[in-house]
Write a protein that holds these residues in place. Structure first.
Motif, PDB file in Angstrom:
ATOM      1  N   PHE A 109      -0.049  -3.784   4.960  1.00 13.03           N
ATOM      2  CA  PHE A 109       0.444  -3.505   3.611  1.00 13.03           C
ATOM      3  C   PHE A 109      -0.459  -4.131   2.549  1.00 13.03           C
ATOM      4  O   PHE A 109      -0.613  -3.574   1.452  1.00 13.03           O
ATOM      5  N   GLY A 110      -1.051  -5.257   2.876  1.00 10.86           N
ATOM      6  CA  GLY A 110      -1.950  -5.879   1.916  1.00 10.86           C
ATOM      7  C   GLY A 110      -3.152  -5.018   1.595  1.00 10.86           C
ATOM      8  O   GLY A 110      -3.668  -5.030   0.466  1.00 10.86           O
ATOM      9  N   ALA A 111      -3.603  -4.229   2.565  1.00  5.73           N
ATOM     10  CA  ALA A 111      -4.775  -3.371   2.350  1.00  5.73           C
ATOM     11  C   ALA A 111      -4.511  -2.276   1.314  1.00  5.73           C
ATOM     12  O   ALA A 111      -5.457  -1.653   0.810  1.00  5.73           O
ATOM     13  N   LEU A 112      -3.256  -2.049   0.959  1.00  4.76           N
ATOM     14  CA  LEU A 112      -2.909  -1.017  -0.017  1.00  4.76           C
ATOM     15  C   LEU A 112      -3.051  -1.506  -1.448  1.00  4.76           C
ATOM     16  O   LEU A 112      -2.961  -0.696  -2.376  1.00  4.76           O
ATOM     17  N   TYR A 113      -3.259  -2.801  -1.637  1.00  2.00           N
ATOM     18  CA  TYR A 113      -3.273  -3.382  -2.980  1.00  2.00           C
ATOM     19  C   TYR A 113      -4.666  -3.868  -3.362  1.00  2.00           C
ATOM     20  O   TYR A 113      -5.369  -4.476  -2.543  1.00  2.00           O
TER      21      TYR A 113
END
Length: 325
Positions: A109-113
């Motif tokens: 999920f961090g890779a989406l930000y």
């Protein structure tokens, strides 16, 4: 927290006249709300008051019936993906996290930000470092809740929605969470929090709003909620006949002194059963079961929602066929 942060830049949230109805039931009946960057705002209210509905409208999940809604300067419905990357959401219930570990989920999920925190930093912030490689579906309920929070903050949001985030936390975990939220606020993150823990609201929030009857019936810093009159101390005692008395007074020390003086002299001043003289019918110089207490935030909150419910019932009784307004 006792101080209100100075607002810098545009408001994180601006709401005017927000309404929402479900069939014939009015859930939100005209809400105004402002939250500044870096401010933590606790929205309090009984179950069914409309707290989750309000948050879902602000998140762009639910459509309002009327009113102006701006979050980070945008109307939440139909916003571009870039807006989504600026908010964080911790919903009321834990979703299905699948057969993945906290480390895998936070990294994914961090890779989406664009402004994400590192996976190790997030694990440390939420207290999951020791459980980073354990399957999410094998975590305890409290640990899964920490993972929910982790996924909500990994993108370093400007606006964070926390819907009863510490449900299932033990006292130590709750304190760690409070420290984390204080740190996010210091970084400039605006936070909208719902909670049933009044001590949590008192500790975290710059301001609290009480939602009841579809409206925000009170709004203030925690130490000022309800106004000065709501915090007038209460002196209570039991007389010689076993009758319990209570007296609200802004000078409790003088009032207790007058009780003792009246008891010692065996006098009554005819002021009624709730006055010092009228309640002096106890033996000895010390009033029995004497207590001096200042109303707690919980008692003030209960009085506020109780008064709102009473008014709502009165309004309904005055409306044709008893229909709620």
């Amino acid at each position: 927290m006792n101080t209100h942060p100075s607002a810098h830049g545009a408001a994180a949230i601006r709401v005017r006249g927000l309404t929402k109805n479900y069939r014939e039931r009015s859930v939100l009946a005209g809400i105004d709300l402002d939250i500044a960057p870096g401010e933590t705002y606790a929205l309090l209210g009984p179950n069914g008051a409309g707290k989750s509905t309000t948050i879902e409208i602000l998140e762009g999940i639910r459509r309002p019936d009327s009113g102006e809604v701006r979050v980070l300067g945008e109307e939440p419905l139909g916003v571009p993906r870039s807006w989504r990357s600026r908010i964080g959401i911790v919903a009321q219930s834990t979703g299905d996290l699948g057969p993945y570990t906290p480390r895998e989920l936070i990294a994914h999920f961090g890779a989406l930000y664009p402004r994400r925190r590192s996976t190790d930093e997030v694990l440390e912030l939420v207290g999951l470092t020791e459980h980073a490689s354990r399957r999410a579906n094998k975590l305890s309920g409290g640990q899964q809740r920490r993972l929910d929070v982790a996924l909500g903050i990994v993108g370093r949001p400007e606006m964070l929605f926390l819907d009863e985030p510490t449900t299932g936390f033990d006292p130590e975990a709750r304190r760690q969470f409070w420290n984390m939220i204080s740190g996010l606020s210091d970084e400039g993150t605006a936070i909208l929090l719902t909670t049933h823990y009044l001590d949590e609201a008192a500790h975290l929030a710059h301001r609290v709003g009480v939602l009841s009857g579809g409206r925000i019936v009170a709004e203030a810093p925690p130490a000022e909620l309800g106004g000065p009159q709501a915090r007038v101390p209460v002196v209570s005692w039991r007389d010689a006949a076993g009758v319990r008395h209570e007296q609200r007074t802004e000078t409790p020390g003088l009032f207790v002194a007058s009780l003792c003086e009246s008891a010692g002299a065996g006098l009554r001043d005819g002021g009624g059963s709730d006055s010092a003289g009228g309640a002096a019918g106890f033996a000895g110089l010390e009033p029995v079961e004497l207590e001096v207490r200042r109303p707690s935030l919980e008692q003030i909150y209960l009085d506020l929602i109780g008064g709102s419910d009473t008014q709502e019932r009165q309004d309904a009784a005055q409306t044709p066929n008893g229909a709620a307004r």
